[in-house]
Design a protein around this motif. Structure first.
Motif, PDB file in Angstrom:
ATOM      1  N   ALA A  52       0.856  -1.186   0.000  1.00  0.00           N
ATOM      2  CA  ALA A  52       0.000   0.000   0.000  1.00  0.00           C
ATOM      3  C   ALA A  52       0.889   1.233   0.000  1.00  0.00           C
ATOM      4  N   LEU A  53       0.722   2.066  -1.027  1.00  0.00           N
ATOM      5  CA  LEU A  53       1.592   3.216  -1.218  1.00  0.00           C
ATOM      6  C   LEU A  53       0.751   4.424  -1.584  1.00  0.00           C
ATOM      7  N   LYS A  68      -6.124  -5.644  -1.603  1.00  0.00           N
ATOM      8  CA  LYS A  68      -7.196  -4.788  -2.121  1.00  0.00           C
ATOM      9  C   LYS A  68      -8.527  -5.142  -1.494  1.00  0.00           C
ATOM     10  N   GLY A  69      -9.254  -4.108  -1.101  1.00  0.00           N
ATOM     11  CA  GLY A  69     -10.559  -4.307  -0.497  1.00  0.00           C
ATOM     12  C   GLY A  69     -10.519  -4.576   0.989  1.00  0.00           C
ATOM     13  N   ARG A  70      -9.327  -4.832   1.525  1.00  0.00           N
ATOM     14  CA  ARG A  70      -9.202  -5.109   2.964  1.00  0.00           C
ATOM     15  C   ARG A  70      -8.361  -4.050   3.676  1.00  0.00           C
ATOM     16  N   PHE A  71      -7.355  -3.535   2.995  1.00  0.00           N
ATOM     17  CA  PHE A  71      -6.456  -2.536   3.594  1.00  0.00           C
ATOM     18  C   PHE A  71      -6.723  -1.177   2.970  1.00  0.00           C
ATOM     19  N   THR A  72      -6.566  -0.131   3.788  1.00  0.00           N
ATOM     20  CA  THR A  72      -6.722   1.232   3.306  1.00  0.00           C
ATOM     21  C   THR A  72      -5.575   2.091   3.824  1.00  0.00           C
ATOM     22  N   ILE A  73      -4.895   2.755   2.895  1.00  0.00           N
ATOM     23  CA  ILE A  73      -3.815   3.661   3.286  1.00  0.00           C
ATOM     24  C   ILE A  73      -4.344   5.093   3.263  1.00  0.00           C
ATOM     25  N   MET A  86      -6.017  -2.108   8.457  1.00  0.00           N
ATOM     26  CA  MET A  86      -6.034  -3.473   7.957  1.00  0.00           C
ATOM     27  C   MET A  86      -7.236  -4.191   8.553  1.00  0.00           C
ATOM     28  N   ASN A  87      -8.167  -4.550   7.685  1.00  0.00           N
ATOM     29  CA  ASN A  87      -9.372  -5.264   8.106  1.00  0.00           C
ATOM     30  C   ASN A  87      -9.390  -6.664   7.522  1.00  0.00           C
TER      31      ASN A  87
END
Length: 126
Positions: A52-53, A68-73, A86-87
């Motif tokens: 994730a950048l 993708k779809g689980r982590f958000t930066i 991180m979900n």
């Protein structure tokens, strides 16, 4: 020389969530809108991968398919802190997670990231 300090790792059961943060310091004003920051991870016996950048100038993001779809930066308004939410964590997310940064606008995982944090361990149990 920019310095990075990570926090937020730990142990969680599968399906749980964790949030990582990375704070940059010792940067100049020119850093503000022209740098990339993000997260790489390395599991034992595996190659390091960029997951994730984010580009400070416009907020453009990159995610590895595996997250993708689980982590958000995200980055804060001061653009010196990036966070990774991180979900739905899986055992295969277990790794050492490193914050990294580089000058410029080319933020892909194969770009030359030359500043690294010390790493924070994430362990997901099944």
């Amino acid at each position: 020389q920019v310095q990075l300090v990570e926090s937020g790792g730990g142990s969680v059961q599968a399906g749980g969530s964790l949030r990582l943060s990375c704070v940059a310091s010792r940067y100049t004003s020119s850093w503000y809108n022209w740098h990339c920051m993000g997260w790489f991870r390395q599991a034992p016996g595996k190659e390091r991968e960029g997951i994730a950048l984010i580009y400070s100038g416009g907020g453009t993001t990159y995610y590895a398919d595996s997250v993708k779809g689980r982590f958000t930066i995200s980055q804060d308004n001061a653009k010196n802190t990036v966070s990774l939410q991180m979900n739905s964590l899986k055992p295969e997310d277990t790794a050492m997670y490193y914050c990294a940064a580089r000058w410029g606008s080319q933020c892909g995982p194969t770009s030359d990231y030359n500043t690294w944090g010390q790493g924070t361990q994430v362990t997901v149990s099944s």
